[in-house]
Motif scaffolding. Structure first.
Motif, PDB file in Angstrom:
ATOM      1  N   UNK A   1       0.828  -1.210   0.000  1.00 28.01           N
ATOM      2  CA  UNK A   1       0.000   0.000   0.000  1.00 28.01           C
ATOM      3  C   UNK A   1       0.864   1.263   0.000  1.00 28.01           C
ATOM      4  N   UNK A   2       1.477   1.551  -1.137  1.00 26.93           N
ATOM      5  CA  UNK A   2       2.327   2.736  -1.257  1.00 26.93           C
ATOM      6  C   UNK A   2       2.197   3.290  -2.661  1.00 26.93           C
ATOM      7  N   UNK A   3       2.411   4.575  -2.783  1.00 31.78           N
ATOM      8  CA  UNK A   3       2.344   5.199  -4.116  1.00 31.78           C
ATOM      9  C   UNK A   3       3.622   4.874  -4.874  1.00 31.78           C
ATOM     10  N   UNK A   4       3.608   4.986  -6.214  1.00 30.71           N
ATOM     11  CA  UNK A   4       4.836   4.723  -6.976  1.00 30.71           C
ATOM     12  C   UNK A   4       6.012   5.567  -6.504  1.00 30.71           C
ATOM     13  N   UNK A   5       5.742   6.819  -6.121  1.00 29.59           N
ATOM     14  CA  UNK A   5       6.859   7.665  -5.671  1.00 29.59           C
ATOM     15  C   UNK A   5       7.456   7.123  -4.375  1.00 29.59           C
TER      16      UNK A   5
ATOM     17  N   UNK B   1      18.913   3.866 -14.144  1.00 29.27           N
ATOM     18  CA  UNK B   1      18.072   3.100 -13.222  1.00 29.27           C
ATOM     19  C   UNK B   1      16.598   3.378 -13.516  1.00 29.27           C
ATOM     20  N   UNK B   2      16.270   4.649 -13.712  1.00 30.41           N
ATOM     21  CA  UNK B   2      14.874   5.035 -13.991  1.00 30.41           C
ATOM     22  C   UNK B   2      14.403   4.433 -15.307  1.00 30.41           C
TER      23      UNK B   2
ATOM     24  N   UNK C   1      18.532  14.651 -11.661  1.00 25.19           N
ATOM     25  CA  UNK C   1      17.938  13.853 -10.575  1.00 25.19           C
ATOM     26  C   UNK C   1      16.412  13.961 -10.530  1.00 25.19           C
ATOM     27  N   UNK C   2      15.846  15.196 -10.513  1.00 24.36           N
ATOM     28  CA  UNK C   2      14.375  15.242 -10.527  1.00 24.36           C
ATOM     29  C   UNK C   2      13.783  14.647 -11.794  1.00 24.36           C
ATOM     30  N   UNK C   3      14.495  14.813 -12.912  1.00 28.82           N
ATOM     31  CA  UNK C   3      14.017  14.234 -14.174  1.00 28.82           C
ATOM     32  C   UNK C   3      13.973  12.705 -14.059  1.00 28.82           C
ATOM     33  N   UNK C   4      15.078  12.120 -13.543  1.00 29.01           N
ATOM     34  CA  UNK C   4      15.154  10.663 -13.392  1.00 29.01           C
ATOM     35  C   UNK C   4      14.066  10.173 -12.440  1.00 29.01           C
ATOM     36  N   UNK C   5      13.856  10.940 -11.366  1.00 28.79           N
ATOM     37  CA  UNK C   5      12.831  10.555 -10.387  1.00 28.79           C
ATOM     38  C   UNK C   5      11.453  10.534 -11.053  1.00 28.79           C
TER      39      UNK C   5
ATOM     40  N   UNK D   1       9.103   7.246 -11.472  1.00 29.50           N
ATOM     41  CA  UNK D   1       7.754   7.171 -10.890  1.00 29.50           C
ATOM     42  C   UNK D   1       6.741   6.827 -11.981  1.00 29.50           C
ATOM     43  N   UNK D   2       6.866   7.470 -13.128  1.00 30.47           N
ATOM     44  CA  UNK D   2       5.930   7.193 -14.224  1.00 30.47           C
ATOM     45  C   UNK D   2       6.097   5.739 -14.707  1.00 30.47           C
ATOM     46  N   UNK D   3       7.355   5.306 -14.824  1.00 30.27           N
ATOM     47  CA  UNK D   3       7.618   3.944 -15.298  1.00 30.27           C
ATOM     48  C   UNK D   3       7.059   2.900 -14.350  1.00 30.27           C
ATOM     49  N   UNK D   4       7.285   3.100 -13.055  1.00 27.88           N
ATOM     50  CA  UNK D   4       6.799   2.127 -12.064  1.00 27.88           C
ATOM     51  C   UNK D   4       5.263   2.146 -12.025  1.00 27.88           C
TER      52      UNK D   4
END
Lengths: 553, 312
Positions: A89-93, A144-145, A193-197, A201-204
């Motif tokens: 029960x967690x968000x992708x982020x 990684x992202x 870094x924010x771009x990769x994050x 998040x979108x990928x997951x």
């Protein structure tokens, strides 16, 4: 939930990668102790120095990017993010953040250790190039992202992976040339870094809700199933051995998935090409030749790594292996029930592994020749070869030029066959064990390499150590041969072939020591023992035993 | 071709399967404990048990896919571990997992499997393919679970193996595929001298085709007999006691008591007249006696015993 996500991720990561992490720690500990004990001037362009600078980029990405380290299957269209987490029960982020932060922490620790081992020197670029760690960490995070982002087709992974690599290479070259300031590189890196994050998040999120699954259905299920057997007409299979060889060739025809190991030399080749096109080469001929030398060294290491990866892949009875799948190497019930001897299974695998590696070696040789030509190394080598002919005569000069190549080729072929036993044992932990052994060997060689100009703790006792190891290996080989023969697991012909390959490898290594090293540098007995120890054979002879154990629990 | 395959099959008179005092431990768990079984040639042998009872472990020993830690296993008089090709070339095997190579087409898989078996019968393979309506151009990963089971069956039957081993073959399959599997078993019986070892927890299927049955639980064989003899040796009794009893009497032959007060039911192992005689000694009246089905016997036997985990 955030704290829980961090805790779960830590437990998962440790449980999944404990052997890789322990091995990594052991390697760094050996190198650190070695650098503390011996007051050595580290050769800044040595292969080990380069590895110490590349490891913080690639090791955390492999370990915490949840890629398949053992088999180097980096072209999977599926997200490599662990699916077990999708049910939490967690968000992708919340799922992504712990993995990314842990990878960054691991990378930072490795950078610190690498710099400590290298006495603070950054690959001959001095402390003014201190932007390198942050630059490499942003690259790792972005890769990684991307690995966590599912694609509809495995081919899509290529542009997805290559585009950022090209961008990073351009920035790297520009930064090294001084076209971009250090501050700009750091700023550009931080922006990733924010771009990769966001990408992660979108990928997951997409992978979690199975969004691309409908698009992937046709391509991915076929890809997951494996090769297209009928792309060529199926031959008439005359006997069980022929049938098994055909099947192995269909399952493991494609070694391209291991090809991404060649990422690092590919990047260096790009740098060489850019440098040549940019006209920098005319100003700094020696620099380009040095870069060419490093590229060729890394190409050789890459071929060895592809050999190991190919050996592991071919050892599996499945066309594709997923990360951390303990059953990946277990023989399937269908194949286990076939009336075929253990060594017939193994022999089919050996033949396919060798054929695949001969292709890889051939391509690597062509690339090496091209690199040598473009970087101007051929001119340097030509002059050196002429001087060898003057000094030693034609035969010896030829041997000096080609024996190192023969050593590498035979070593690659032998190690490809030899590592198969790890997979054939049929247990997931043997991969970690194999990786640990390999890393320890690398560490020992690294220690020797760093100390080669000055006697050190290890090199003082090197001859005696080699004699002991050689004796142990010969005794172990004898025991293995007796065991496989008593269980009728290896025919005379096959045993003779294996021992023949081993003897050829030993002979070439001994020849290398006798001809290429300075006269008297290595005693004949030590040279022989070096050959006996370095030439892989135990895994090759032991593979039928491992296969029998895999089949019969 | 392996030399073992070309020589005359040894052990012409040996039983199809002979297991003596076989034990196997996985970690701290006893998967098999002192199992002894003899399966003669030409019978359909049903091996029944709950999940984790030890059926697959036993079958893997028979296939030579597990080495006996203690005891021995012989298939047609041969050790399947040291003679894998000689044994496996005479055995047809279909497992619950049915791990066929997903990437192959059906016709490719058949052509791949054929060279391994000298007795492969092409016309029979084609007949089975048509009977099961298998599309030879389809890849295995495109097939449903039932169709995969049918492909596995074609591969296991097409060389007319002397011993057919089916390990939970119908688990999770629809009734049509289960029917096909049973039909294949019957077809195999028709060929004289062929033996079938059939493991399942679907007892009605076993009851329909088996000549002999073994009930395995917690790694031990609880009962092993001809199916008719096994069924006729058990009786389901309804008893009416003369006075109320709080717990049923511990009398030899009776087990799995259920009920309360004066009305109780129980299973009895022994002859029918023996059941009546013992009942009279318990101050009870025998109200009804029926022959239970294999399913009822199995539930009574297994249900009245603690699970291996509980024993541990």
């Amino acid at each position: 939930m955030n704290a829980a996500a961090f805790k779960s991720t830590a437990i998962y990561t440790w449980s999944r990668n404990r052997w890789a992490l322990i091995s990594l720690a052991a390697v760094y500990a050996v190198l650190l102790v070695n650098s503390l004990l011996v007051d050595s001037e580290v050769a800044t362009f040595s292969g080990i120095g380069l590895l110490l600078l590349l490891a913080p980029t690639f090791a955390p990405a492999a370990i915490l990017g949840t890629g398949n380290v053992a088999t180097a299957d980096l072209l999977s269209p599926e997200s490599t993010f662990p699916k077990q987490f999708f049910h939490l029960p967690a968000t992708p982020s919340q799922l992504v953040l712990p993995f990314m932060l842990y990878a960054l922490v691991l990378s930072a620790i490795m950078w610190a250790l690498s710099l400590a081992i290298l006495d603070g020197k950054l690959i001959a670029i001095g402390t003014e190039r201190s932007w390198l760690p942050i630059f490499s960490m942003s690259f790792m995070t972005l890769q990684q992202a991307l690995a966590w982002t599912p694609v509809t087709n495995r081919i899509a992974r290529l542009p997805q992976g290559i585009a950022p690599i090209v961008a990073y290479v351009v920035v790297l070259v520009a930064a090294l040339n001084g076209t971009i300031s250090a501050g700009a590189v750091v700023a550009l890196s931080l922006m990733q870094f924010p771009l990769a994050y966001a990408v992660a998040v979108r990928g997951v999120a997409r992978a979690r809700c199975g969004l691309p699954e409908s698009e992937m259905k046709a391509s991915s299920s076929a890809a997951a199933a494996g090769p297209k057997a009928s792309s060529r007409a199926m031959p008439e299979l005359a006997n069980p051995q022929h049938a098994m060889f055909w099947m192995e060739r269909q399952m493991h025809r494609w070694v391209g998935k291991s090809g991404l190991i060649a990422l690092v030399p590919a990047m260096l080749i790009l740098i060489i090409v850019f440098t040549r096109l940019g006209g920098t080469a005319d100003r700094d001929v020696e620099g380009l030749q040095t870069l060419g030398g490093i590229t060729l060294t890394l190409l050789a290491i890459t071929v060895i790594l592809i050999g190991i990866s190919t050996g592991l892949n071919v050892a599996s009875f499945r066309p594709r292996m997923r990360s951390n799948e303990s059953e990946a190497f277990q023989i399937t019930s269908f194949l286990a029930a076939l009336p075929l001897r253990a060594d017939d299974f193994v022999w089919a695998k050996f033949k396919v592994g060798l054929a695949n590696m001969l292709w890889v070696i051939g391509i690597a040789l062509l690339v090496a020749i091209a690199v040598a030509y473009v970087s101007g190394l051929t001119d340097l080598w030509g002059a050196r070869y002429e001087s060898w002919i003057q000094a030693y005569g034609g035969m010896k000069a030829f041997a000096r030029a080609f024996l190192p190549l023969a050593v590498i080729l035979l070593f690659v072929l032998s190690i490809t066959l030899s590592v198969m036993w790890i997979g054939l044992r049929g247990r997931g932990w043997t991969i970690a064990f194999g990786v640990a052994c390999f890393l320890i060997v690398v560490a020992m060689l690294a220690a020797l390499s760093l100390n080669r100009s000055r006697p050190g703790v290890i090199s003082d006792w090197l001859p005696e150590t080699l004699w002991g190891l050689a004796a142990l290996k010969v005794v172990g080989l004898g025991v293995l041969i007796l065991r496989t023969r008593s269980l009728h697991l290896l025919s005379e012909g096959r045993l003779a072939t294996i021992l023949g390959l081993w003897a050829a490898t030993v002979a070439v290594i001994v020849g290398f020591c006798a001809i290429c090293l300075p006269e008297g540098a290595v005693a004949p007995l030590t040279a022989l023992c070096t050959g006996l120890v370095l030439a892989p054979v135990l895994g090759t002879v032991g593979a039928p035993l491992a296969m029998a154990r895999n089949r019969v629990g | 071709m392996n030399a073992e395959l070309s020589t005359e099959a040894p052990g012409r008179t040996a039983p199809a399967i002979e297991i003596r005092n076989l034990s196997r431990r996985f970690g701290g768990n006893d998967a098999l404990s002192d199992v002894s079984l003899t399966i003669p040639r030409g019978v359909v042998f049903g091996l029944v048990g709950t999940n984790g009872a030890g059926k697959t472990t036993l079958i893997r020993h028979v296939m030579g896919l597990l080495r006996a830690q203690s005891g021995s296993v012989a298939v047609f008089g041969l050790d399947p571990v040291s003679n894998p090709t000689a044994v496996l070339s005479r055995v047809g095997y279909l497992s619950e997992l049915n791990e066929l190579p997903e990437w192959m087409r059906v016709d490719e898989l058949i052509r791949f499997t054929r060279p391994f078996y000298p007795n492969w019968d092409d016309s029979y393979a084609r007949k089975l393919q048509e009977m099961f309506e298998l599309d030879p151009r389809k890849r295995i990963h495109q097939l449903s679970k039932g169709q995969r089971a049918r492909v596995g069956l074609v591969l296991a039957l097409s060389y007319r193996a002397e011993l057919l081993i089916l390990d939970e073959p119908s688990s999770g399959l629809d009734p049509l595929v289960r029917r096909d599997i049973l039909r294949a078993v019957i077809e195999t019986i028709v060929h004289e001298g062929r033996t079938v070892l059939f493991s399942s927890h679907l007892l009605d299927e076993v009851e329909r085709v088996a000549d002999q049955v073994a009930i395995i639980h917690g790694g031990r064989i609880l009962r092993h007999d001809a199916l008719d003899a096994l069924k006729s040796s058990y009786h389901r009794l309804v008893l009416h006691f003369d006075h109320a009893v709080t717990s049923p009497p511990a009398t030899e032959g009776f087990f799995n008591w259920q009920g309360g007060d004066r009305h109780w039911s129980a299973y009895f192992h022994g002859a029918a007249d023996e059941a009546a005689r013992v009942t009279s000694q318990l101050d009870a009246r025998l109200v009804d006696s029926t022959t239970p089905s294999l399913n009822e016997i199995f539930l009574a036997l297994v249900g009245s015993r603690p699970s291996p985990e509980a024993r541990a």
